[in-house]
Design an enzyme around this catalytic site. Sequence first.
Site, PDB file in Angstrom:
ATOM      1  N   SER A  68       0.861  -1.251  -0.146  1.00 41.20           N
ATOM      2  CA  SER A  68      -0.065   0.051  -0.096  1.00 41.20           C
ATOM      3  C   SER A  68       0.897   1.194   0.142  1.00 41.20           C
ATOM      4  O   SER A  68       1.999   1.406   0.693  1.00 41.20           O
ATOM      5  CB  SER A  68      -0.935   0.024   1.217  1.00 41.20           C
ATOM      6  OG  SER A  68      -1.809   1.197   1.161  1.00 41.20           O
ATOM      7  N   HIS A  99      -6.336   7.241 -16.332  1.00 38.77           N
ATOM      8  CA  HIS A  99      -7.377   6.385 -16.570  1.00 38.77           C
ATOM      9  C   HIS A  99      -6.956   5.241 -17.864  1.00 38.77           C
ATOM     10  O   HIS A  99      -7.189   4.387 -17.750  1.00 38.77           O
ATOM     11  CB  HIS A  99      -8.583   6.973 -16.758  1.00 38.77           C
ATOM     12  CG  HIS A  99      -9.502   7.254 -15.476  1.00 38.77           C
ATOM     13  ND1 HIS A  99     -10.098   6.657 -14.928  1.00 38.77           N
ATOM     14  CD2 HIS A  99      -9.032   8.499 -14.576  1.00 38.77           C
ATOM     15  CE1 HIS A  99     -10.819   7.013 -13.968  1.00 38.77           C
ATOM     16  NE2 HIS A  99     -10.255   8.494 -13.718  1.00 38.77           N
ATOM     17  N   ASN A 110      -2.981   0.203  -3.923  1.00 41.02           N
ATOM     18  CA  ASN A 110      -3.064  -0.971  -2.944  1.00 41.02           C
ATOM     19  C   ASN A 110      -3.303  -1.999  -3.641  1.00 41.02           C
ATOM     20  O   ASN A 110      -4.129  -2.091  -4.570  1.00 41.02           O
ATOM     21  CB  ASN A 110      -3.996  -0.707  -1.950  1.00 41.02           C
ATOM     22  CG  ASN A 110      -3.955  -1.844  -1.088  1.00 41.02           C
ATOM     23  OD1 ASN A 110      -4.769  -2.919  -1.190  1.00 41.02           O
ATOM     24  ND2 ASN A 110      -3.517  -1.752   0.227  1.00 41.02           N
ATOM     25  N   VAL A 111      -2.337  -3.285  -3.719  1.00 40.73           N
ATOM     26  CA  VAL A 111      -2.654  -4.299  -4.091  1.00 40.73           C
ATOM     27  C   VAL A 111      -2.441  -5.312  -2.898  1.00 40.73           C
ATOM     28  O   VAL A 111      -1.439  -5.255  -2.166  1.00 40.73           O
ATOM     29  CB  VAL A 111      -1.814  -4.684  -5.227  1.00 40.73           C
ATOM     30  CG1 VAL A 111      -2.212  -4.225  -6.362  1.00 40.73           C
ATOM     31  CG2 VAL A 111      -0.326  -4.456  -5.185  1.00 40.73           C
ATOM     32  N   ARG A 112      -3.421  -6.339  -2.680  1.00 40.16           N
ATOM     33  CA  ARG A 112      -3.436  -7.207  -1.605  1.00 40.16           C
ATOM     34  C   ARG A 112      -4.123  -8.595  -1.785  1.00 40.16           C
ATOM     35  O   ARG A 112      -4.573  -8.837  -2.854  1.00 40.16           O
ATOM     36  CB  ARG A 112      -4.214  -6.563  -0.527  1.00 40.16           C
ATOM     37  CG  ARG A 112      -5.795  -6.277  -0.900  1.00 40.16           C
ATOM     38  CD  ARG A 112      -6.519  -5.404   0.201  1.00 40.16           C
ATOM     39  NE  ARG A 112      -7.668  -5.041   0.101  1.00 40.16           N
ATOM     40  CZ  ARG A 112      -7.962  -4.193  -0.966  1.00 40.16           C
ATOM     41  NH1 ARG A 112      -7.216  -3.346  -1.181  1.00 40.16           N
ATOM     42  NH2 ARG A 112      -9.336  -3.886  -1.108  1.00 40.16           N
ATOM     43  N   HIS A 149      -2.838   7.134  -4.485  1.00 38.65           N
ATOM     44  CA  HIS A 149      -2.738   5.977  -3.602  1.00 38.65           C
ATOM     45  C   HIS A 149      -2.895   4.782  -4.557  1.00 38.65           C
ATOM     46  O   HIS A 149      -3.441   4.644  -5.717  1.00 38.65           O
ATOM     47  CB  HIS A 149      -3.947   6.329  -3.003  1.00 38.65           C
ATOM     48  CG  HIS A 149      -4.671   4.658  -2.332  1.00 38.65           C
ATOM     49  ND1 HIS A 149      -5.636   4.043  -2.987  1.00 38.65           N
ATOM     50  CD2 HIS A 149      -4.151   3.987  -1.448  1.00 38.65           C
ATOM     51  CE1 HIS A 149      -5.683   2.909  -2.258  1.00 38.65           C
ATOM     52  NE2 HIS A 149      -4.863   2.920  -1.351  1.00 38.65           N
ATOM     53  N   HIS A 168     -20.473  11.911   3.842  1.00 40.01           N
ATOM     54  CA  HIS A 168     -20.780  12.912   4.868  1.00 40.01           C
ATOM     55  C   HIS A 168     -20.837  14.190   4.258  1.00 40.01           C
ATOM     56  O   HIS A 168     -21.400  14.998   4.567  1.00 40.01           O
ATOM     57  CB  HIS A 168     -20.153  12.948   6.120  1.00 40.01           C
ATOM     58  CG  HIS A 168     -18.547  13.106   5.956  1.00 40.01           C
ATOM     59  ND1 HIS A 168     -17.749  12.067   5.463  1.00 40.01           N
ATOM     60  CD2 HIS A 168     -17.811  14.039   6.352  1.00 40.01           C
ATOM     61  CE1 HIS A 168     -16.726  12.502   5.511  1.00 40.01           C
ATOM     62  NE2 HIS A 168     -16.545  13.687   6.000  1.00 40.01           N
ATOM     63  N   HIS A 196       2.464  11.963  -1.170  1.00 39.67           N
ATOM     64  CA  HIS A 196       2.002  13.426  -0.888  1.00 39.67           C
ATOM     65  C   HIS A 196       3.182  14.331  -1.438  1.00 39.67           C
ATOM     66  O   HIS A 196       4.224  14.442  -0.956  1.00 39.67           O
ATOM     67  CB  HIS A 196       1.753  13.717   0.406  1.00 39.67           C
ATOM     68  CG  HIS A 196       0.431  12.979   0.942  1.00 39.67           C
ATOM     69  ND1 HIS A 196      -0.607  13.353   0.605  1.00 39.67           N
ATOM     70  CD2 HIS A 196       0.554  12.053   1.838  1.00 39.67           C
ATOM     71  CE1 HIS A 196      -1.439  12.609   1.276  1.00 39.67           C
ATOM     72  NE2 HIS A 196      -1.010  11.770   2.109  1.00 39.67           N
TER      73      HIS A 196
END
Length: 303
Positions: free
Chosen positions: A93, A148, A109-111, A107, A178, A97
């Site tokens: 992950s 993309h 992430n591969v898991r 960002h 929110h 910045h």
Amino acid sequence: MSSLNSQAVFDYLQGLQARIIESVELVDGKTFLHDGWQRPEGGGGNSCMLEGGNVFERAGIGFSHVLGNKLPPTATIAHPEAASRNWEAMGVSLVLHPHNPYIPTVHMNVRFFIAKAKKADEKDIWWFGGGMDLTPYYGFEEDCIHFHRTNRDALLPFGENLYPAFKQQCDEYFHLKHRNEPRGIGGIFFDDFNHLGFEQSFALQRAVGDAFTQAYLPIVQRRKDTAYGERERDFQAYRRGRYVEFNLVFDRGTLFGLQSNGRTESILLSMPPIVKWRYDWKPEIGSPEAKLHTDFLIDKDWI
């Protein structure tokens, strides 16, 4: 590779972390701190951090491999039958910045997750997950299109339907409910993925992980010398507040790490170093800051 091969996934993920670190160091000119750690309940990882770099204000790239015998609540929602099984989770992950507000935060992430069968008539429960998304502060259409398209091209060998599906999942996931506001311009996101069988699902994960540097670093090179001032830095810090809100309230990886007694420093290495919040602040109509909201933080087909 017709059966589960968690060692192959482990080896790939460690190698992926090393390759991305090398690529980022070449762009930044400074080196990462490597912080290896062990988890009392089983497993460990390597949290790598670059702070105060030439290009990146903070870059965190972590590898973790953790084991346990009781799943956290976040992992049992989709698979309640796995709650009492021994489990193993591993992943890479990262969050980068940049100093320059004209470079977007990114960002990736591969898991891989597996809940081991306990009985002879049971099967292992396993899946892959991951993706990447882009969070600009000042948007550029060509950057969004490049990001993309690179993701689409990585997925295309596995089916034409995957990029549109994963893009939609990304848009839905990286959304601050929110505020009714997207975190950025999206990318791709997938979870609980095992539809192609282990060999091809693993190949898809590798395609996504391997596409990261090509998706992001050309954007960094294009924007890193753009002049900026305090106004841009101030807006960057304000928008970073949205990043913190999402990671602490909604991000499944953060919640999984905290609920599974993970290493807090490693879990929170994604946080930006400088952040601001303002009460009910809105950008001036027609300003470059307002353009981020009107032209980029919208539901859009970037390809």
